[in-house]
Design a protein around this motif. Structure first.
Motif, short mmCIF file in Angstrom:
data_model
loop_
_atom_site.label_atom_id
_atom_site.label_comp_id
_atom_site.label_asym_id
_atom_site.label_seq_id
_atom_site.Cartn_x
_atom_site.Cartn_y
_atom_site.Cartn_z
N THR A 109 -102.78 -88.29 -59.31
CA THR A 109 -102.64 -89.61 -58.70
C THR A 109 -101.22 -90.15 -58.73
O THR A 109 -100.94 -91.18 -58.12
CB THR A 109 -103.57 -90.62 -59.39
OG1 THR A 109 -103.27 -90.65 -60.79
CG2 THR A 109 -105.03 -90.24 -59.19
N GLU A 111 -96.91 -89.71 -58.12
CA GLU A 111 -96.10 -89.22 -57.01
C GLU A 111 -95.60 -87.81 -57.30
O GLU A 111 -95.27 -87.47 -58.45
CB GLU A 111 -94.92 -90.15 -56.75
CG GLU A 111 -95.33 -91.49 -56.17
CD GLU A 111 -94.15 -92.29 -55.67
OE1 GLU A 111 -93.01 -91.98 -56.08
OE2 GLU A 111 -94.35 -93.23 -54.89
N VAL A 253 -97.71 -89.38 -52.77
CA VAL A 253 -99.00 -89.32 -53.45
C VAL A 253 -99.90 -88.39 -52.66
O VAL A 253 -100.18 -88.62 -51.48
CB VAL A 253 -99.63 -90.72 -53.56
CG1 VAL A 253 -101.00 -90.63 -54.21
CG2 VAL A 253 -98.73 -91.64 -54.36
N GLN A 259 -101.66 -94.32 -48.35
CA GLN A 259 -100.96 -95.48 -48.90
C GLN A 259 -100.80 -96.59 -47.88
O GLN A 259 -100.82 -97.77 -48.22
CB GLN A 259 -99.59 -95.05 -49.42
CG GLN A 259 -99.64 -94.02 -50.52
CD GLN A 259 -100.31 -94.56 -51.76
OE1 GLN A 259 -99.80 -95.46 -52.41
NE2 GLN A 259 -101.48 -94.02 -52.09
N ALA A 260 -100.63 -96.22 -46.62
CA ALA A 260 -100.42 -97.20 -45.56
C ALA A 260 -100.49 -96.46 -44.23
O ALA A 260 -100.71 -95.24 -44.19
CB ALA A 260 -99.07 -97.90 -45.72
N GLU A 286 -94.19 -87.17 -46.10
CA GLU A 286 -94.51 -88.60 -46.07
C GLU A 286 -95.76 -88.92 -45.25
O GLU A 286 -96.28 -90.03 -45.31
CB GLU A 286 -93.33 -89.40 -45.48
CG GLU A 286 -92.07 -89.38 -46.31
CD GLU A 286 -91.21 -88.15 -46.08
OE1 GLU A 286 -90.18 -88.01 -46.76
OE2 GLU A 286 -91.57 -87.31 -45.21
N ARG A 288 -99.70 -88.15 -44.15
CA ARG A 288 -100.98 -87.51 -44.46
C ARG A 288 -101.62 -86.94 -43.20
O ARG A 288 -102.13 -85.83 -43.19
CB ARG A 288 -101.93 -88.54 -45.08
CG ARG A 288 -101.58 -88.98 -46.48
CD ARG A 288 -102.14 -87.99 -47.51
NE ARG A 288 -101.97 -88.49 -48.86
CZ ARG A 288 -102.82 -89.31 -49.46
NH1 ARG A 288 -103.89 -89.73 -48.83
NH2 ARG A 288 -102.59 -89.70 -50.69
N ALA A 307 -98.37 -91.15 -46.95
CA ALA A 307 -98.45 -90.90 -48.38
C ALA A 307 -97.42 -91.74 -49.14
O ALA A 307 -97.32 -91.65 -50.36
CB ALA A 307 -98.20 -89.42 -48.67
N VAL A 308 -96.66 -92.55 -48.40
CA VAL A 308 -95.63 -93.41 -48.98
C VAL A 308 -95.68 -94.75 -48.25
O VAL A 308 -96.51 -94.96 -47.37
CB VAL A 308 -94.22 -92.78 -48.83
CG1 VAL A 308 -94.13 -91.47 -49.60
CG2 VAL A 308 -93.89 -92.54 -47.36
N SER A 309 -94.77 -95.64 -48.61
CA SER A 309 -94.72 -96.93 -47.93
C SER A 309 -94.20 -96.75 -46.50
O SER A 309 -93.49 -95.78 -46.20
CB SER A 309 -93.79 -97.88 -48.68
OG SER A 309 -92.44 -97.43 -48.58
#
Length: 343
Positions: A109, A111, A253, A259-260, A286, A288, A307-309
């Motif tokens: 879970t 990074e 992640v 994540q977004a 970055e 998914r 997978a990131v901001s």
């Protein structure tokens, strides 16, 4: 004797190794003998160092989500080789399988850095008794050799500049020491879209050393400094700092929900490029998942699960060689970022 000069483009081509190539997924550790027992201990030590590199965890064997991986390092190996002889600096070089590692970390879970950006442009120089020098690619200087060795030890692939007339005109030791980021970024452009590490060392009157180092990675910048009894210690500090900073900036992640999300537009010249665009975006650490939401004129309307901001994902897209940022083609405050496919 015929001299062969390497152009920057050729140097960059030589650096274009697969993402999982050495040294990011290659680790060397010491061993007592070549016995099965000592080989097993060495492989565990190598895997621990690899997981430290990827997750930033100080002791993977004590981390709940990583401890099980330490029980069978052979399952994550692509191969290994011995270096040296027992009693004479015997070392085991382990090459880990990137896909196997990524699959093994799918439930982790935290990074994870997958090595994207592990090839770095390094501007390194030193000042001794008032004399200032920068290190060049192909140089046999001890500082250049130390930079290469310490970079490889932490999983980075260093590219030193040619230091031809153009380089010397664009950048000097004083610019690196002062941290002039604009000058450094401009001088580095000819070597491709790689992260840039600068390292400026100075011998002090007492014989010890001080240094300043800096990392440029897209739109992000980090810097630090240190003092040590030798320049070798400072190079080691700088490269360890660089790999840690890169991991923090580029870690993603792998487990859990996205994540977004981010909507983008990608202009293409023909529909045949559609599959290539999706394949490229799906391959970014970055991202998914990339989905086609429709078309807008000559552009693909794409939805990205991240997978990131969104800020980090957008920075990665803007720094891509395959996507050229363009002025927004749609009106409104929420107009999606627009790019043109360059392949």
């Amino acid at each position: 004797m015929r001299l062969v000069y390497l152009t920057p483009l050729l140097l960059i081509a030589l650096m274009a190794l697969p993402a999982g190539a050495a040294p990011f997924y290659t680790v060397e550790v010491s061993a007592e003998t070549r016995s099965d027992e000592d080989r097993g201990l060495a492989l565990k030590a190598a895997l621990a160092r690899q997981l430290q590199r990827m997750t930033g965890t100080a002791d993977p064997a004590e981390a709940e989500a990583l401890a099980d991986l330490m029980l069978a390092p052979e399952q994550l190996l692509a191969g290994y080789a011995w270096r040296g002889e027992a009693g004479e600096d015997l070392r085991l070089q382990a090459r880990f399988d990137p896909e196997a590692l990524q699959a093994a970390l799918a439930d982790y879970t935290g990074e994870v850095w997958l090595g994207e950006g592990a090839r770095v442009i390094v501007w390194a120089g030193e000042e001794v008794d008032g004399s200032r020098n920068l290190m060049a690619e192909g140089s046999g200087d001890t500082l250049a050799e130390r930079v290469r060795a310490e970079a490889a030890a932490v999983g980075l692939t260093p590219l030193l500049p040619l230091l031809d007339l153009e380089d010397r005109r664009n950048l000097e030791y004083s610019h690196i020491w002062a941290g002039f980021t604009d000058r450094i970024a401009e001088a580095s452009q000819r070597y491709g879209a790689q992260p840039v590490v600068t390292l400026a060392l100075r011998e002090r009157s007492g014989g010890d050393w001080e240094g300043r180092w800096l990392l440029l990675d897209g739109r992000s910048t980090g810097q630090d400094r240190g003092q040590a009894d030798s320049r070798e210690e400072l190079v080691q500090q700088a490269m360890q700092w660089a790999v840690t900073t890169l991991a923090q900036a580029r870690g993603v992640v792998l487990a859990g929900e996205a994540q977004a999300s981010l909507d983008i537009r990608v202009a293409i010249d023909s529909l045949s490029a559609y599959a290539a665009v999706l394949e490229y975006l799906q391959g970014l650490p970055e991202v998914r998942e990339a989905r086609l939401a429709g078309t807008r004129g000559d552009a693909l309307a794409l939805e990205l699960d991240l997978a990131v901001s969104p800020e980090r994902a957008l920075s990665a897209l803007e720094g891509s060689r395959s996507l050229e940022p363009q002025a927004e083609g749609e009106t409104g405050e929420e107009a999606p970022p627009r790019f043109r496919w360059r392949r």
